[in-house]
Design a protein around this motif. Structure first.
Motif, short mmCIF file in Angstrom:
data_model
loop_
_atom_site.label_atom_id
_atom_site.label_comp_id
_atom_site.label_asym_id
_atom_site.label_seq_id
_atom_site.Cartn_x
_atom_site.Cartn_y
_atom_site.Cartn_z
N GLU A 23 0.84 -1.14 -0.19
CA GLU A 23 -0.02 -0.02 -0.09
C GLU A 23 0.89 1.23 0.04
O GLU A 23 1.92 1.25 0.77
N ALA A 56 -2.69 5.29 -10.19
CA ALA A 56 -3.75 4.58 -10.91
C ALA A 56 -4.43 3.71 -9.78
O ALA A 56 -4.90 2.57 -10.11
N ASP A 57 -4.91 4.56 -8.88
CA ASP A 57 -5.49 3.83 -7.46
C ASP A 57 -6.99 4.54 -7.37
O ASP A 57 -7.33 4.39 -6.23
N GLY A 58 -7.45 4.24 -8.51
CA GLY A 58 -9.08 4.20 -8.41
C GLY A 58 -9.89 5.50 -8.04
O GLY A 58 -9.10 6.39 -7.53
N ILE A 124 -27.76 -5.91 -14.08
CA ILE A 124 -27.45 -4.54 -13.49
C ILE A 124 -28.72 -3.83 -13.72
O ILE A 124 -29.39 -3.62 -14.88
N TYR A 165 -24.76 -0.06 -5.21
CA TYR A 165 -23.57 0.90 -5.35
C TYR A 165 -24.40 2.21 -6.00
O TYR A 165 -25.35 2.01 -6.55
N ASP A 185 -9.84 5.81 -13.21
CA ASP A 185 -10.83 6.32 -12.26
C ASP A 185 -10.03 7.28 -11.15
O ASP A 185 -10.93 8.16 -10.62
N PRO A 192 -21.45 3.86 -15.98
CA PRO A 192 -21.27 2.75 -16.71
C PRO A 192 -21.81 2.65 -18.18
O PRO A 192 -21.67 1.68 -19.02
N GLN A 196 -17.55 2.74 -21.02
CA GLN A 196 -16.33 3.53 -21.41
C GLN A 196 -15.29 3.74 -20.40
O GLN A 196 -14.19 4.03 -20.52
C1 LIG Z 1 -21.24 -1.56 -12.42
C2 LIG Z 1 -19.97 -1.17 -13.50
C3 LIG Z 1 -19.81 -1.45 -14.69
C4 LIG Z 1 -18.85 -1.09 -15.55
N1 LIG Z 1 -18.62 -1.54 -16.68
C5 LIG Z 1 -17.54 -1.13 -17.53
C6 LIG Z 1 -17.37 -1.41 -18.90
O1 LIG Z 1 -18.44 -2.32 -19.58
N2 LIG Z 1 -16.47 -1.22 -19.60
C7 LIG Z 1 -15.29 -0.28 -19.12
O2 LIG Z 1 -14.60 0.14 -19.88
N3 LIG Z 1 -15.75 0.18 -17.83
C8 LIG Z 1 -16.65 -0.21 -17.04
N4 LIG Z 1 -16.78 0.33 -15.73
C9 LIG Z 1 -15.80 1.17 -15.25
C10 LIG Z 1 -14.45 0.28 -14.79
O3 LIG Z 1 -14.63 -0.74 -13.80
C11 LIG Z 1 -13.48 1.28 -14.15
O4 LIG Z 1 -13.28 2.52 -14.89
C12 LIG Z 1 -12.16 0.63 -14.08
O5 LIG Z 1 -11.88 -0.31 -13.31
C13 LIG Z 1 -11.06 1.86 -13.27
O6 LIG Z 1 -9.90 1.19 -13.43
P1 LIG Z 1 -8.50 1.88 -12.47
O7 LIG Z 1 -7.42 1.01 -12.66
O8 LIG Z 1 -8.30 3.44 -12.86
O9 LIG Z 1 -9.08 1.93 -11.00
P2 LIG Z 1 -9.53 0.52 -9.94
O10 LIG Z 1 -10.06 -0.62 -10.81
O11 LIG Z 1 -10.46 0.99 -9.06
O12 LIG Z 1 -8.08 0.04 -9.67
C14 LIG Z 1 -7.32 0.98 -8.62
C15 LIG Z 1 -6.35 0.06 -7.95
O13 LIG Z 1 -5.51 0.80 -7.07
C16 LIG Z 1 -5.54 0.14 -5.74
N5 LIG Z 1 -5.08 1.12 -4.66
C17 LIG Z 1 -6.04 2.30 -4.08
N6 LIG Z 1 -5.41 2.54 -3.04
C18 LIG Z 1 -4.09 2.09 -3.05
C19 LIG Z 1 -2.97 2.51 -2.24
N7 LIG Z 1 -3.04 3.46 -1.22
N8 LIG Z 1 -1.93 1.80 -2.52
C20 LIG Z 1 -1.84 0.66 -3.53
N9 LIG Z 1 -2.93 0.39 -4.07
C21 LIG Z 1 -3.88 1.22 -4.17
C22 LIG Z 1 -6.80 -0.76 -5.65
O14 LIG Z 1 -6.63 -1.77 -4.51
C23 LIG Z 1 -6.99 -1.20 -6.94
O15 LIG Z 1 -6.43 -2.40 -7.29
C24 LIG Z 1 -17.77 -0.33 -14.79
C25 LIG Z 1 -17.94 0.06 -13.47
C26 LIG Z 1 -19.00 -0.35 -12.68
C27 LIG Z 1 -19.12 0.31 -11.39
#
Ligand SMILES: Cc1cc2nc3c(=O)[nH]c(=O)nc-3n(C[C@H](O)[C@H](O)[C@H](O)COP(=O)(O)OP(=O)(O)OC[C@H]3O[C@@H](n4cnc5c(N)ncnc54)[C@H](O)[C@@H]3O)c2cc1C
Length: 441
Positions: A23, A56-58, A124, A165, A185, A192, A196
């Motif tokens: 983390e 890229a931590d969401g 969904i 959610y 994110d 959703p 995209q």
């Molecule tokens: C119901 C639903 C349906 C969806 N459908 C689609 C779809 O059909 N097509 C599409 O393109 N998108 C879709 N999305 C969106 C998609 O899921 C997200 O945009 C995508 O997962 C974002 O990726 P990310 O890597 O930016 O973030 P995340 O997937 O959130 O990953 C972030 C990562 O960072 C880690 N992290 C967080 N904080 C820390 C920290 N302090 N230290 C270390 N690690 C950390 C977390 O554990 C996680 O592994 C959907 C979303 C939802 C809710």
């Protein structure tokens, strides 16, 4: 999946790799480094000095919060649910279905893969207002929703999991602060609708990764990194606005929207099935519409009638039937030289080689024969023209075949060999493919 692939390709210890269950617990930056404290699974802490940090931590990004960046926007009022169910119903399993009853929205995705039955669906939908106080949803709740609103008989045999959610539309005002970049994110979240979110995040990462790699290796100037935010922020804004409009129209329980949906959707699906409209929808959903014409890192013939700097290199076929994309793969740059006479091929290739060997980054050079009329048409070529294409498939520079013009562009962003550490070969030509595809390399 991507992380698993990356973990398998990990380099020698300390070079690169995936450290799971680790983390980020603090982030600071100085003029020269980002200083990150990591907490490992066993509680041990490690301080890492890095030239750049890509966050890229969401959506709840720790890094974004540490930087004090606002996540401007709003949360949609209506909560949604997602349920994985084993379900019997009469519709085709090869299709995705959406229903738009008064209640808002119901979508059904057939699921495949290990551990899934051949009746498995991800379901969904919008949670009815009367359920909003329910702590947890059950399979029986979902069945009652289907009984009340589904237009076909659907029977849930088994419920895997159900979750409630809320979704948001939010974006930061900056995708970069000093040596720290935000992608995915962490920088923008949207509904959703249109699927995209993940795609936009992956494209953020791909836009940035090759630039950072070249800068870290000393093969490009830091100035190249200044293009990340102006290229990706307008895309995130457009996706956010588009998915917001789509979701408001499809998902809202508002009676006006319901009436509009009932009246318009049957016509819209009919219109969408027409070939040209279908292509437009494909273009939007596949994000092949994205272009960076206003980027500070693209240049050349910005007034070309077709295919300008910043555009995605378009799909086209050679006379042999093979796709141009079979050449534009990988993580290197590509130079396409559309010559006027076949006899010019060798001399232009040699000139390109003598220029590109002075840079350390790798470029594949292809001379396109004048007989490739279809390719010339798609690329809008009427005079001898060069396209310098980035690893992400976008055109960095377009201009007449003239190495001095190309060199003056390259010198603004890329580093000549003598100033660069660990230079490798700056030029490759793929002769075998050249012969096979009917052009000269
Ligand atoms: C119901 C639903 C349906 C969806 N459908 C689609 C779809 O059909 N097509 C599409 O393109 N998108 C879709 N999305 C969106 C998609 O899921 C997200 O945009 C995508 O997962 C974002 O990726 P990310 O890597 O930016 O973030 P995340 O997937 O959130 O990953 C972030 C990562 O960072 C880690 N992290 C967080 N904080 C820390 C920290 N302090 N230290 C270390 N690690 C950390 C977390 O554990 C996680 O592994 C959907 C979303 C939802 C809710």
């Amino acid at each position: 999946m991507l992380l698993n692939d990356l973990a398998e390709q990990s380099g020698p210890k300390g070079a690169y790799g995936v450290e799971r269950n680790t983390e980020v617990v603090s982030v600071e930056q100085s003029a020269h480094y980002v200083i990150v404290t990591l907490r490992h699974e066993d509680g041990a802490q490690e301080v890492v000095h890095a030239r750049y940090l890509i966050a890229a931590d969401g959506a709840s990004s720790f890094v974004r919060k540490t930087l004090g960046l606002e996540f401007d926007g709003a949360t949609y009022a209506d909560p949604l649910f997602v349920a994985d169910v084993d379900m019997t119903w009469p519709l085709d399993r090869d299709k995705f279905y959406a229903q738009v009853p008064r209640q808002g929205m119901l979508t059904f995705f057939p699921m495949r893969g290990d551990g899934y039955s051949d009746r498995q669906y991800r379901f969904i939908g919008r949670i009815p207002a009367s359920w909003e106080d329910k702590e947890e949803l059950t399979g029986d709740d979902i069945q009652s929703l289907l009984d009340d609103h589904s237009v076909v008989d659907a029977k849930i045999n088994r419920t895997g999991w159900v979750s409630k959610y809320r979704i948001h539309r939010r974006m930061t005002k900056q995708f970069r602060v000093g040596r720290i970049f935000l992608v995915g994110d962490a920088a923008h979240i949207h509904s959703p609708a249109g699927g995209q979110g993940m795609n936009t995040g992956i494209q953020d990462a791909w836009n940035l990764a090759w630039k950072v790699a070249l800068v870290v290796k000393g093969q490009a100037d830091e100035k190249l990194l200044e293009s990340y935010e102006p290229e990706r922020m307008p895309v995130a804004k457009a996706v956010l606005n588009g998915s917001d409009k789509g979701f408001s129209f499809i998902g809202s329980p508002n009676s006006v929207f319901h009436l509009l949906r009932s009246a318009l959707l049957p016509r819209l699906t009919d219109i969408a099935s027409r070939e040209n409209v279908g292509k437009g929808i494909f273009k939007f959903l596949s994000q092949t519409w994205i272009g960076y014409r206003k980027s500070p890192a693209v240049d050349g013939d910005k007034n070309a009638k077709k295919v300008r700097p910043g555009d995605r290199a378009p799909f086209a076929h050679f006379n042999s039937g093979e796709s141009i994309f079979s050449l534009l793969r990988g993580v290197d740059h590509h130079l396409l030289l559309f010559v006027e006479n076949s006899g010019d091929s060798e001399v232009e290739r040699a000139r390109a080689k003598s220029l590109l060997t002075t840079y350390a980054f790798k470029t594949h050079v292809y001379v396109i024969d004048p007989a490739e009329r279809s390719l010339r048409g798609v690329y809008g070529v009427v005079t001898p023209t060069a396209f310098f294409i980035r690893p992400d498939g976008h055109i960095a520079w377009r201009g007449e075949i003239n190495r001095h013009n190309l060199a003056s562009y390259l010198d603004r962003f890329y580093t000549r060999r003598k100033r660069c550490r660990g230079a490798g070969s700056g030029y490759t030509a793929d002769f075998s493919r050249g012969r096979r595809l009917g052009f000269r390399a």
